[in-house]
Design a protein around this motif. Structure first.
Motif, mmCIF file in Angstrom:
data_model
loop_
_atom_site.group_PDB
_atom_site.id
_atom_site.type_symbol
_atom_site.label_atom_id
_atom_site.label_comp_id
_atom_site.label_asym_id
_atom_site.label_seq_id
_atom_site.Cartn_x
_atom_site.Cartn_y
_atom_site.Cartn_z
ATOM 1 N N ASN A 157 -13.761 3.628 1.711
ATOM 2 C CA ASN A 157 -12.413 3.976 1.256
ATOM 3 C C ASN A 157 -12.168 3.501 -0.175
ATOM 4 O O ASN A 157 -11.526 4.196 -0.966
ATOM 5 N N ASP A 212 -16.101 1.077 6.397
ATOM 6 C CA ASP A 212 -14.953 1.897 6.007
ATOM 7 C C ASP A 212 -14.224 1.285 4.829
ATOM 8 O O ASP A 212 -13.693 2.000 3.970
ATOM 9 N N TYR A 221 -6.056 4.881 2.885
ATOM 10 C CA TYR A 221 -6.922 4.553 4.014
ATOM 11 C C TYR A 221 -6.652 5.501 5.188
ATOM 12 O O TYR A 221 -7.583 6.009 5.834
ATOM 13 N N THR A 255 -9.935 7.719 6.133
ATOM 14 C CA THR A 255 -10.731 7.207 7.253
ATOM 15 C C THR A 255 -11.156 8.296 8.239
ATOM 16 O O THR A 255 -12.339 8.360 8.625
#
Length: 435
Positions: free
Chosen positions: A265, A261, A227, A231
């Protein structure tokens, strides 16, 4: 979570603990011969049997081809997200739930989802992974393959085929599609190995406390690192879209709303990990077979047109995804076995792809096998999205490699990763001769 062992299934369908453990215990799964012997016993004696090992929830183990296909295709009855689609010890699942608001879904992977989320998310990348689109990537992939082979040939003639050759190639392909800088490949390789190797002592991190739920803690930590890595790249692709897969995902919409997100992800992680590890495993499995069967090596050398069928047989025998679980949301008669609402099933893809009722000489390796309907990519709505890419990658790599080889042989004992989920060869010492 199902805990009532006495009510789970009839005693005559229970799998002996010593057999089930060879398929469930990650340490024992590293003994490939024992692993497949246990699955062969199940196919012959408990094709749909249940097990309850200490520290694990009870579960139905599904080992025959037609039974696995039936469960896969009845996605309306057998769901992924009711419980963890990976068969972990209870301690691991308990940690994941405690760290993730009561659910084991730490990552929004397509393999963890049910409809409508699964259908909506899968549709985002379906055009990108279509046969026509993948074919257009062939020239770029061949450049990477040529470079990979050239570096192998420039080195010694005794190598670890996994570590020195098979691992990096598919990762370079995937990262090139994503638009990830090549300087970040070592980081991505490390995270991928930790992601799938959380139960293997050689792949475990030194910064995770040794506890019964250590594997889940490592898995959770690696997800967070993914992540943290992806991101900022998502934000960049939204501000500066490019002609790459990451831009396709980052700028996708679901029901008219920008993808979150969390879902973006999850998409990246699914493609980066599954698209790398399973392909490298299959690449190495194919080479191991050529080392063990010199006649097939000579046949492949003499007839390069057999490389596509060789790839299919390598996929069948490798079956890198060893299982997924499903949970029944209603009672179901699975070819004569009563599955009750709330019970979990462990689908064995390596076993289904060696089902003697479907494959002649199922335990052998036949590079010219006809109608090779293996289940290494699964079946039904969750069939692997990247299967066309994986086949293309391996085909191109062997097209570039085989013309240079005149002989190959094992140069030590192959070693397998300790896992019951996604795994295969982690070391393949070979010696080879070239023109």
């Amino acid at each position: 979570m199902q805990t009532d062992t006495l009510a789970f299934g009839p005693d005559e369908l229970r799998i002996p603990d010593d057999i089930a453990e060879k398929v469930v215990n990650p340490n024992l799964c590293a003994d490939e011969a024992s692993f497949h012997e246990a699955l062969a016993w199940m196919r012959a004696n408990r094709p749909i049997g249940w097990a309850h090992l200490g520290g694990y929830d009870p579960i139905w183990m599904v080992t025959k081809y037609n039974d696995v296909v039936t469960v896969e295709r009845r996605a309306d009855v057998f769901l992924n997200m009711v419980d963890n689609p990976i068969y972990n010890p209870q301690a691991d699942d308990a940690f994941l739930r405690s760290a993730n608001n009561g659910t084991c879904q730490v990552v929004a992977a397509l393999t963890h989802m049910d409809n409508p989320d699964h259908k909506a998310l899968r549709s985002i990348a379906v055009p990108y992974f279509s046969p026509a689109r993948i074919t257009r990537l062939e020239s770029d992939i061949r450049i990477i393959a040529k470079d990979t082979v050239a570096r192998l040939l420039a080195g010694p003639r005794e190598v670890d085929f996994v570590k020195d050759f098979a691992l990096e190639y598919p990762l370079r392909v995937i990262m090139n599609m994503f638009g990830v800088p090549e300087t970040d490949l070592p980081k991505m390789l490390k995270m991928t190995q930790e992601f799938f190797g959380s139960k293997d002592p050689e792949e475990q991190r030194s910064d995770i406390e040794i506890t019964p739920d250590m594997a889940a803690r490592q898995f959770h930590r690696v997800i967070q690192e993914y992540y943290d890595y992806f991101t900022p790249m998502t934000r960049d692709r939204r501000e500066n879209p490019r002609d790459d897969l990451m831009s396709v995902i980052a700028n996708a919409e679901i029901d008219g709303e920008p993808i979150s997100d969390f879902f973006a992800n999850g998409y990246y992680i699914t493609i980066a990990t599954a698209g790398h590890d399973t392909t490298s495993t299959t690449t190495a499995t194919g080479m191991k077979a050529l080392c063990e069967h010199p006649d097939q090596f000579e046949r492949l050398k003499a007839d390069p047109s057999l490389i596509p069928s060789f790839v299919e047989e390598a996929l069948r025998t490798a079956a890198p995804v060893r299982h997924f679980t499903r949970t029944a949301i209603d009672d179901f008669d699975l070819h004569g076995t009563a599955i009750r609402k709330g019970q979990r099933l462990m689908l064995s893809y390596p076993s289904a792809s060696r089902d003697e009722d479907v494959f002649e000489n199922a335990g052998g390796f036949d590079l010219a096998r006809k109608r090779n309907r293996h289940l290494s990519f699964g079946s039904g709505p969750h069939m692997c999205l990247g299967q066309n890419l994986a086949k293309l990658e391996i085909r191109i790599l062997y097209e570039e490699l085989m013309p240079h080889l005149t002989a190959v042989r094992l140069n030590g004992s192959p070693r397998y990763i300790e896992t019951n989920f996604v795994g295969g060869l982690k070391s393949l010492p070979i010696a080879f001769e070239t023109n």
